[in-house]
Design an enzyme around this catalytic site. Structure first.
Site, short mmCIF file in Angstrom:
data_model
loop_
_atom_site.label_atom_id
_atom_site.label_comp_id
_atom_site.label_asym_id
_atom_site.label_seq_id
_atom_site.Cartn_x
_atom_site.Cartn_y
_atom_site.Cartn_z
N HIS A 262 17.65 -1.84 -40.35
CA HIS A 262 16.84 -2.61 -39.40
C HIS A 262 15.91 -1.65 -38.66
CE1 HIS A 262 15.77 -5.24 -36.03
NE2 HIS A 262 16.33 -6.25 -36.67
N SER B 120 20.60 -6.27 -32.28
CA SER B 120 19.68 -5.47 -33.08
C SER B 120 19.22 -4.24 -32.32
CB SER B 120 18.46 -6.30 -33.48
OG SER B 120 18.82 -7.30 -34.41
N LYS C 206 26.99 -3.19 -35.84
CA LYS C 206 26.20 -4.31 -35.31
C LYS C 206 27.03 -5.59 -35.35
CE LYS C 206 21.95 -6.95 -35.96
NZ LYS C 206 20.64 -7.06 -36.64
N LYS D 3 12.50 -11.34 -45.51
CA LYS D 3 13.30 -11.82 -44.39
C LYS D 3 12.59 -12.99 -43.70
CE LYS D 3 15.13 -10.14 -39.94
NZ LYS D 3 15.38 -8.96 -39.10
N ASP E 103 21.82 -4.00 -42.89
CA ASP E 103 20.96 -4.89 -42.11
C ASP E 103 19.52 -4.85 -42.63
OD1 ASP E 103 19.88 -6.49 -40.16
OD2 ASP E 103 20.53 -5.28 -38.48
N ASP E 104 19.05 -5.97 -43.15
CA ASP E 104 17.66 -6.09 -43.63
C ASP E 104 17.39 -5.23 -44.86
OD1 ASP E 104 17.37 -7.69 -41.42
OD2 ASP E 104 15.96 -6.40 -40.36
N ARG F 102 25.40 -13.61 -40.28
CA ARG F 102 26.69 -13.03 -39.92
C ARG F 102 27.70 -14.12 -39.57
NH1 ARG F 102 25.68 -7.42 -38.75
NH2 ARG F 102 23.56 -7.09 -39.50
N ASP G 189 22.80 -8.49 -44.92
CA ASP G 189 22.77 -9.77 -44.22
C ASP G 189 21.57 -10.64 -44.58
OD1 ASP G 189 20.86 -8.21 -42.91
OD2 ASP G 189 21.46 -8.83 -40.90
N ASN G 190 20.49 -10.03 -45.03
CA ASN G 190 19.29 -10.78 -45.45
C ASN G 190 18.30 -9.81 -46.05
OD1 ASN G 190 19.09 -10.94 -42.02
ND2 ASN G 190 17.51 -9.77 -43.09
N HIS H 67 25.91 -8.89 -33.15
CA HIS H 67 24.80 -9.84 -33.05
C HIS H 67 25.23 -11.31 -33.07
CE1 HIS H 67 20.17 -10.03 -33.75
NE2 HIS H 67 20.56 -10.45 -32.55
N CYS I 275 19.43 -12.39 -39.04
CA CYS I 275 20.68 -11.69 -38.72
C CYS I 275 21.82 -12.56 -38.20
CB CYS I 275 20.39 -10.58 -37.71
SG CYS I 275 19.19 -9.37 -38.28
#
Length: 488
Positions: free
Chosen positions: A251, A168, A143, A328, A50-51, A94, A303-304, A145, A90
């Site tokens: 994250h 998150s 996660k 992001k 994540d991130d 996804r 994811d990003n 989300h 996010c």
């Protein structure tokens, strides 16, 4: 777990309970769990961080963060240099990965919060739902989300089970969530404090549709998600399985266990990445110990891109997307181009580097092809099968003519081959000093200018016009067939 031959079980790991909503989805073929029907079906584990920034692995150039397990994974498999998340934040990203459809086509433009009563439309068809038709055991871990209410949780989107934080880790608890009778209350919390919770930070850990721990000890979640993954692999028996493992880290706020916090030269952010790396190694080692390595494809991505943070707030540090531009939330490369590694000893040649463009929207059709599941034909599937790229087939090229970058609900960029056109309508609506119009038009040759530092728009006006037309035509089709924006 018994050793299985290649014809008995092909495992696919991607480092990326059907409920009442199935009645509103197209009918699926009845799943068969007989040995004959499931023989040769690939297992799938999608491991998704994540991130995480493009540079935040050793094999992608991290100067201070050590990731020996992921580096070895890349050495033994294929590493993609031009892989894109479906979005730069996010929830939309996804949704795109799990359905093979651009998030804007699903009406998903922003992230879901605990006070929202919506989620990914239940009419969307996920990878898990496709694989259930082929007799798969399915589990979502970590996660999610995509909506925290029962209607939108993984157990109503094709997954047999769910274990994790539903949104998150900087959010809070929804007092309407169902509490387990065996809940573990921590840090002085009780039912009354849970029902009145509005402070950012304390978040719940769920098992299926119930809160089982509040607030969750975030320093333990990377290890516990991995423990759950290993248990799920062992519990699958002779059935093929699909595990969506969505790590909470890195994250913000960042947390690492005592074994890792304070150990990385990359600071607390580096601690979280090094702990993730260690736990990826645990999964790979488990596959090897159970004789599954030569039947297993492992894919790893994020994811990003990373937050643009300076670390001036405790536990808030961002990663690095260098040499890419941006972060992001944006449509420069740093917001959407991600690490991507494919590993399958004996099937994917070791040491391959793929520079063809590919995306998270391509995962659903690729997995469908490996499993024998039919790609849905009643809707547009934007993704394409990228298996030839993963195995390094001779002359393999990206199956996509174009990849599109959306910012919230609007299209903002397109990539065709080495070329990327970006049109920032917010800039084009403004005027420069002196009253001159700012076109907001940027054209880059990404092969020669990965950092998007040399705008060639004025030198290639015909190419700009052609690519702009491609953007407009695609977006007109998408908007004409998209779901209404999800009401938050």
């Amino acid at each position: 777990m018994k050793l299985k031959t290649l014809t008995q079980r092909i495992s696919v790991a991607l480092f990326l309970l059907a409920g009442s909503a199935w009645a509103s989805k197209p009918a699926f073929a009845e799943a068969s769990t007989s040995a004959k029907a499931t023989a040769g079906k690939p297992n799938v584990i999608l491991i998704l961080t994540d991130d995480q920034g493009y540079q935040d692995l050793g094999c992608y150039g991290a100067p201070k963060i050590k990731t020996p397990h992921l580096d070895q994974m890349a050495q033994e498999g294929a590493r993609f240099t031009d892989f894109y998340a479906p979005a730069s934040l996010c929830s939309p990203s996804r949704a795109g990965m799990l359905t093979g459809r651009y998030p804007a086509r699903q009406g998903i433009h922003r992230v879901f919060f605990p006070h929202h009563t919506s989620g990914m439309p239940v009419e969307e068809i996920t990878i898990a739902e496709l694989l259930k038709t082929q007799g798969y055991k399915t589990a979502a871990i970590g996660k999610w989300h995509l909506g925290h209410l029962p209607k939108f949780l993984p157990t109503n989107q094709g997954f047999d089970s769910y274990y994790g934080i539903p949104f998150s880790n900087d959010m809070w608890a929804d007092p309407k969530m169902t509490i387990s009778s065996n809940i573990v209350w921590r840090e002085g919390a009780d039912l009354n404090t849970f029902k009145s919770a509005r402070k950012r930070g304390p978040v719940p850990l769920m098992r299926n549709t119930e809160v089982m721990e509040y607030p969750v000890d975030q320093s333990t979640v990377t290890r516990r998600y991995t423990d759950e993954t290993i248990k799920t692999i062992d519990a699958a028996g002779d059935a093929p399985f699909f595990i969506f493992l969505g790590h909470t880290m890195p994250h913000v706020p960042l947390y690492a266990s005592a074994e890792f916090e304070g150990k990385s030269a990359g600071g607390l952010y580096g601690d979280t990445i090094e702990e993730l790396d260690y736990n990826v190694g645990r999964i790979l080692d488990h596959l090897k110990a159970n004789g599954l390595a030569e039947n297993t494809l492992v894919l790893f991505t994020s994811d990003n891109g990373p937050w643009q943070l300076k670390g001036n707030k405790e536990r808030y540090e961002g990663g690095s997307a260098k040499p890419l531009r941006g972060y992001k939330f944006g449509t420069y490369e740093g917001g959407m181009r991600e690490p991507f590694i494919a590993w399958w000893p004996g099937t994917i040649p070791a040491g391959k580097v793929c520079s063809e463009p590919a995306s998270g929207i391509d995962l659903l059709p690729t997995i469908a092809g490996l499993s024998g599941a039919a790609v849905p034909s009643d809707r547009v599937i934007d993704g394409k099968d990228i298996w030839p790229l993963m195995v390094g087939a001779a002359g393999a090229k990206s199956p996509q003519d174009s990849y599109f970058y959306y910012s919230k609900s609007g299209i903002e960029a397109v990539r065709q081959g080495d070329w990327k056109l970006r049109i920032d309508r917010r800039k084009s609506a403004k005027k420069k000093k002196g009253g001159k119009q700012n076109s907001g038009v940027e054209l880059y040759n990404l092969r020669e200018d990965i950092s998007e530092s040399n705008n060639l728009a004025t030198q290639y006006p015909e190419r700009v016009a052609e690519m702009k037309k491609v953007m407009e035509t695609f977006d007109a089709e998408l908007q004409a067939n998209a779901r209404p924006p999800v009401a938050l």
